[in-house]
Design an enzyme around this catalytic site. Structure first.
Site, PDB file in Angstrom:
ATOM      1  N   ASP A  18       0.373  -1.464   0.262  1.00  0.00           N
ATOM      2  CA  ASP A  18      -0.030   0.284   0.019  1.00  0.00           C
ATOM      3  C   ASP A  18       0.594   1.217   0.038  1.00  0.00           C
ATOM      4  OD1 ASP A  18      -2.335   2.143   1.128  1.00  0.00           O
ATOM      5  OD2 ASP A  18      -3.602   0.041   0.846  1.00  0.00           O
ATOM      6  N   HIS A  54      -3.446   3.658  -3.593  1.00  0.00           N
ATOM      7  CA  HIS A  54      -2.956   3.375  -2.717  1.00  0.00           C
ATOM      8  C   HIS A  54      -1.349   2.515  -3.087  1.00  0.00           C
ATOM      9  CE1 HIS A  54      -5.827   3.160  -0.302  1.00  0.00           C
ATOM     10  NE2 HIS A  54      -6.965   2.738  -1.218  1.00  0.00           N
ATOM     11  N   GLU A  89     -10.534   4.100  -4.567  1.00  0.00           N
ATOM     12  CA  GLU A  89      -9.655   5.290  -4.081  1.00  0.00           C
ATOM     13  C   GLU A  89      -8.783   6.325  -4.754  1.00  0.00           C
ATOM     14  OE1 GLU A  89     -11.949   4.324   0.230  1.00  0.00           O
ATOM     15  OE2 GLU A  89      -9.286   3.736   0.586  1.00  0.00           O
TER      16      GLU A  89
END
Ligand SMILES: *[C@@H]1O[C@H](CO)[C@@H](O)[C@H](O)[C@H]1NC(C)=O
Ligand SMILES: *[C@@H]1O[C@H](CO)[C@@H](O)[C@H](O)[C@H]1NC(C)=O
Ligand SMILES: *[C@@H]1O[C@H](CO)[C@@H](O)[C@H](O)[C@H]1NC(C)=O
Length: 579
Positions: A262, A316, A387
């Site tokens: 991440d 990420h 995201e």
């Protein structure tokens, strides 16, 4: 993920049990109480209450029609009598295609180790069986006759994981035979887990007991039964990952979804790109070497679990990707560790791949190649894909200018289109790395999977979609209407990280909530159809912002006998097939 809780309450047939506590032969202090199965439940009585009272373990093993079998098999009936035996008298009689015999023998060692761990004084490798036992106990044999019909050595989404298991005891009481028949090794392995649940420790005899008779047929309700671990927010040791695999195996879960990297850290040491971990790991010891990954993949396979790697992108990402600039490749990731974070990402530290830099795709392709090699054989791969923060890209001069120069524009939809283009390239890179093998791609639900966006460059058969929104979110109906195959991880029931102070997803999800979360009913509510054909299964997610080796077991419900990380020893005996 059995969906609904099934409780078996079976009328009690009173039978005389073979073994009672009697002071004369017991090696331990006789207990002043005992247990009796009444209306499918074990009820405690003073010892004076009857000669049919048994120790608690024995009562639980044989009460309620299905004893302590869990998850409850498709059909199960468990007899009321038990035989005492010692673990060294359990032996495997295998009938298997050569491709899977080694797997089966290893799975039997795991089963044998589980027998040893039933001893309350187990410490490492072997339990201190001391007896004394009567001659019948010392001589009693448990023969595990396993027939594996097929040669499939790797799990796929089509693997037949069913099995049948019958337990019978010879008329003279000397031999208990467990007969297992399964189309694949994976079904046979589940049967061994079930058989281990038909055995327990007999507390007053210092021996094991196995039910004398049982008949079980079983097959999973869903092809995909997963658990996610996140090793970027916090590093997790291989020993802890193994404990999770052990617990998954015991619960017949079959997919360890490994969110390896991440923006926080990149703990995977790659031979082809050592700089990723050099820049991205928290410390030199907090890395996974390719050899450790291969070991874990094999460890999991023996236990019926596939390891599904995730390399989340294009958001990420961050720490680990900074090396390229110094080497003249330009920036592979932008907004790395940028503040204030809320302008550039949802959670610090920020970072997103640089879609304007052709080197980004070359490096991504290299990572995919090595991932497919060390996790081989990879049948399902997770692209992450959630995201993306548009402002991160848009406020990066290099990307903003590239968008304009290429005539894409810089409005929202322009960026979503380029995200879809990125995803299309990622898919091509993965397919290239797969060298002709079929690999399924998984994506999280996101802005990209909204109707009309993902399919700018793709169609529904190309991705499995993992749904992490709440169960009343319209996105569920949308994904199913588009014909996507889906995996449920709705966070209102299956996010195990919840329950830390004011953390975003509310209270900890206890087991009742987990078991009541039925993907077919959620689909029915959302669309009027259960969509059994599109729902592959479900997955609980152990995100690790607030978890690591020290508390993940408790959040996952892992319960383990004996010290952590002890490997089974090769002492179990194997019998030749009957001639
Ligand atoms: C990107 O930045 C430009 C200014 O350079 C602005 O006009 C545009 O609205 C921004 N796009 C997004 C998606 O924020
Ligand atoms: C894309 O998705 C939309 C919404 O589901 C649908 O109406 C459209 O037909 C799809 N287009 C393609 C090319 O599949
Ligand atoms: C969708 O993608 C699959 C896999 O790439 C391909 O075989 C199929 O032809 C595509 N279908 C359409 C309608 O484009």
């Amino acid at each position: 993920m059995q969906g609904t809780v099934r409780v078996a309450l079976v009328a009690v047939v009173v039978v005389t049990l073979d073994y009672h506590c009697t002071a004369a032969t017991d090696s331990k202090m006789p207990a002043p109480w005992g247990w009796r199965c009444e209306d499918g439940r074990c009820v405690k009585h003073a010892a004076a209450g009857g000669s049919d009272l048994v120790p608690l373990n024995q009562c639980k093993l044989t009460c309620g029609g299905a004893g302590v079998l869990w998850p409850l098999p498709t059909s199960a009936s468990v007899g009321r009598r038990v035989s005492l035996f010692l673990p060294h008298n359990a032996a495997l009689r295998p009938m298997c295609p050569a491709q899977v015999c080694p797997l089966l023998q290893e799975a039997f060692l795991v089963f044998h180790d589980a027998l040893q761990r039933y001893h309350p004084d187990y410490t490492s490798g072997e339990a201190p069986w001391v007896g004394p036992w009567d001659a019948a106990t010392e001589a009693h044999a448990l023969v595990v006759a396993v027939t594996v019909e097929g040669a499939q050595a790797h799990l796929t989404l089509n693997t037949d994981e069913s099995y049948s298991l019958s337990v019978n005891t010879s008329a003279d009481g000397a031999v208990t035979t467990a007969t297992i028949v399964a189309p694949t090794f994976f079904g046979a392995r589940h049967a061994l887990e079930t058989l281990a649940q038909l055995v327990d420790y007999h507390e007053t005899r210092d021996a094991l007991m196995v039910v004398q008779t049982a008949a079980v047929t079983d097959a999973p309700a869903f092809a995909y039964r997963g658990l996610l671990v996140d090793t970027s927010r916090n590093f997790v040791t291989v020993a802890a990952l193994r404990r999770t695999v052990d617990a998954m195996a015991a619960s017949k879960l079959n997919t360890l979804h490994w969110h390896i990297t991440d923006s926080h850290s990149f703990p995977l040491a790659l031979h082809s790109l050592p700089n990723m971990a050099y820049y991205g790991a928290y410390s030199a010891r907090q890395v996974y070497t390719p050899a450790q990954v291969r070991d874990l993949v094999q460890y999991a396979r023996v236990r019926g679990v596939r390891v599904l790697p995730e390399l989340d992108a294009p958001a990420h990402v961050g720490n680990g990707w900074q090396w390229a600039e110094e080497e003249g490749l330009g920036r592979l990731a932008v907004c790395v560790n940028q503040a204030p974070f809320l302008q550039y990402c949802l959670q610090p530290p920020c970072g997103q791949l640089n879609i304007a830099n052709p080197a980004t795709y070359r490096v991504l392709g290299q990572i995919y190649e090595e991932l497919l090699d060390i996790f081989a054989p990879v049948e399902i791969f997770h692209f992450g894909g959630d995201e993306v923060n548009l402002n991160c890209w848009n406020s990066t001069q290099e990307i903003n200018s590239w968008m304009t120069a290429n005539g894409h524009g810089v409005d929202e939809e322009a960026y979503y289109r380029q995200w879809a283009v990125f995803q299309g390239k990622a898919l091509q890179l993965l397919q290239k790395a797969a060298k002709g093998r079929k690999v399924e791609g998984v994506l999280w639900t996101s802005e990209l999977t909204k109707p009309g966006r993902l399919n700018l460059s793709h169609n529904s058969s190309q991705y499995i979609i993992q749904i992490w929104s709440t169960q009343d979110d319209p996105v569920i109906g949308e994904m199913l209407a588009m014909g996507h195959r889906v995996v449920f991880s709705n966070r209102d029931a299956w996010y195990l990280d919840c329950g830390v102070g004011n953390f975003w997803c509310g209270a900890y999800k206890g087991w009742q909530k987990v078991y009541d979360n039925n993907p077919h009913s959620i689909a029915q509510q959302a669309t009027g159809s259960t969509h059994a054909d599109l729902i592959l299964g479900g997955e609980v997610a152990m995100w690790m912002e607030f978890a690591d080796d020290n508390n993940m077991d408790a959040k996952e419900g892992v319960r383990r006998r004996g010290p952590a990380g002890t490997k089974p020893r090769g002492t179990a005996s194997f019998l030749p097939p009957p001639s």
